[in-house]
Motif scaffolding. Structure first.
Motif, PDB file in Angstrom:
ATOM      1  N   MET A   1       0.826  -1.199   0.000  1.00 31.25           N
ATOM      2  CA  MET A   1       0.000   0.000   0.000  1.00 31.25           C
ATOM      3  C   MET A   1       0.869   1.262   0.000  1.00 31.25           C
ATOM      4  SD  MET A   1      -3.096   0.929  -0.208  1.00 31.25           S
ATOM      5  CE  MET A   1      -3.861  -0.666   0.162  1.00 31.25           C
ATOM      6  N   ASN A   2       1.935   1.269   0.784  1.00 35.33           N
ATOM      7  CA  ASN A   2       2.832   2.420   0.810  1.00 35.33           C
ATOM      8  C   ASN A   2       3.471   2.652  -0.550  1.00 35.33           C
ATOM      9  OD1 ASN A   2       3.975   3.940   3.525  1.00 35.33           O
ATOM     10  ND2 ASN A   2       2.755   2.123   3.975  1.00 35.33           N
ATOM     11  N   ALA A   3       3.862   1.575  -1.212  1.00 34.15           N
ATOM     12  CA  ALA A   3       4.472   1.717  -2.537  1.00 34.15           C
ATOM     13  C   ALA A   3       3.476   2.296  -3.537  1.00 34.15           C
ATOM     14  CB  ALA A   3       4.993   0.373  -3.017  1.00 34.15           C
ATOM     15  N   LEU A   4       2.252   1.794  -3.519  1.00 32.15           N
ATOM     16  CA  LEU A   4       1.233   2.281  -4.442  1.00 32.15           C
ATOM     17  C   LEU A   4       0.929   3.762  -4.218  1.00 32.15           C
ATOM     18  CD1 LEU A   4      -1.412  -0.605  -4.571  1.00 32.15           C
ATOM     19  CD2 LEU A   4       0.121   0.142  -6.397  1.00 32.15           C
ATOM     20  N   LEU A   5       0.843   4.166  -2.956  1.00 31.30           N
ATOM     21  CA  LEU A   5       0.476   5.546  -2.653  1.00 31.30           C
ATOM     22  C   LEU A   5       1.629   6.519  -2.874  1.00 31.30           C
ATOM     23  CD1 LEU A   5      -1.669   4.950   0.557  1.00 31.30           C
ATOM     24  CD2 LEU A   5      -2.460   5.372  -1.771  1.00 31.30           C
ATOM     25  N   ALA A   6       2.859   6.001  -2.869  1.00 29.71           N
ATOM     26  CA  ALA A   6       4.016   6.871  -3.084  1.00 29.71           C
ATOM     27  C   ALA A   6       4.366   7.019  -4.560  1.00 29.71           C
ATOM     28  CB  ALA A   6       5.228   6.315  -2.330  1.00 29.71           C
ATOM     29  N   ALA A   7       3.876   6.111  -5.395  1.00 34.65           N
ATOM     30  CA  ALA A   7       4.285   6.070  -6.794  1.00 34.65           C
ATOM     31  C   ALA A   7       3.383   6.914  -7.686  1.00 34.65           C
ATOM     32  CB  ALA A   7       4.293   4.633  -7.288  1.00 34.65           C
ATOM     33  N   ASP A   8       3.980   7.473  -8.732  1.00 31.39           N
ATOM     34  CA  ASP A   8       3.215   8.137  -9.784  1.00 31.39           C
ATOM     35  C   ASP A   8       2.777   7.134 -10.838  1.00 31.39           C
ATOM     36  OD1 ASP A   8       3.960  10.713  -8.643  1.00 31.39           O
ATOM     37  OD2 ASP A   8       5.921  10.369  -9.553  1.00 31.39           O
TER      38      ASP A   8
END
Length: 252
Positions: free
Chosen positions: A132-139
């Protein structure tokens, strides 16, 4: 700066292989690249030949508030690594912070501007707090898809997660799909390619990564394909894939 999460819940699809070799290819083209090992198994760190014990890494930035600049390691020319570190596994079970837990990586990027053209996040094969952190941090999101039947099922489940997150946040994330372990002579490989292109038009990157032994062998020596077999077809494919992502070249 483009932040790309390389993600797939299914193992064995070439996720870490793609992160490592695409990053090196982009660096060889002159771009400044930072890779983040966001998997407690630390396969990306191992693949770059950068694993030591004990080791601080992105887990310490999240858990201990250590600045990213103190954790980054140069691993190749123009290419840096944020190792997983010994504490990353603990982050998956963090209970404090409520909904803000999902935005902690994004907050790190906001607080510290990394001097990079590309940030590639090698994600753990999970849809938990790390994913979830990766998804929310990525463009942008890159999904490696191996050329077999089970990979299609994995993509279906992954898209359900993407759709749920996007509906909750009212935010769309650019998605790219890359075919891995590809063998044109196999009917199944061609079928997977055709179905992915059909269901995700204008999102499948132009270059498939052909199956080759050297790509599987190189991480065991702490080397990218360019270090290990620079004239191998795997190196050729990843250089072409780097051009695809820069120019956004897709299969039509």
């Amino acid at each position: 700066m483009r932040v790309i999460a390389v993600i797939n819940q299914k193992g064995g699809v070439g996720k870490t292989t793609t992160t490592m070799n695409l990053a090196h290819a982009l660096a060889k083209k002159g771009y400044r690249v930072t890779t983040i090992d966001f998997d407690p198994q630390a396969n990306l760190t191992v693949g770059f030949g950068a694993l030591v014990r004990p080791q601080a890494g992105i887990g310490n930035a999240l858990m201990d508030n250590i600045p990213l600049i103190e954790l980054i390691k140069p691993v190749r020319d123009k290419l840096n690594l944020l190792p997983a570190g010994d504490r990353l596994g603990e982050f998956e079970y963090l209970t404090e912070g409520g909904a803000k837990r999902g935005f902690m990586l994004q907050s790190l990027f906001t607080r510290e501007q990394l001097d990079s053209d590309f940030i590639l996040i090698d994600c753990a094969p999970t849809s938990g707090m790390l994913g979830m952190n990766a998804l929310l941090a990525a463009d942008e999101v890159m999904v490696p898809v191996a050329s077999d039947f089970y990979s299609l099922q994995g993509v279906s489940r992954l898209m359900q997660i993407f759709n749920y997150v996007e509906s909750k946040l009212q935010r769309r994330t650019r998605k790219w799909f890359v075919l891995t372990r590809y063998n044109e002579r196999r009917k199944m490989a061609r079928n997977v390619r055709d179905q992915i292109v059909h269901y995700f038009p204008q999102q499948v990157l132009n270059t498939p990564i052909r199956e080759t032994v050297a790509l599987a062998e190189s991480p065991a020596y702490g080397k990218t394909i360019f270090d290990y077999r620079a004239r191998n077809r795997g190196a050729e494919d990843y250089m072409n894939l780097a051009s695809d992502i820069v120019l956004e070249q897709v299969i039509h």
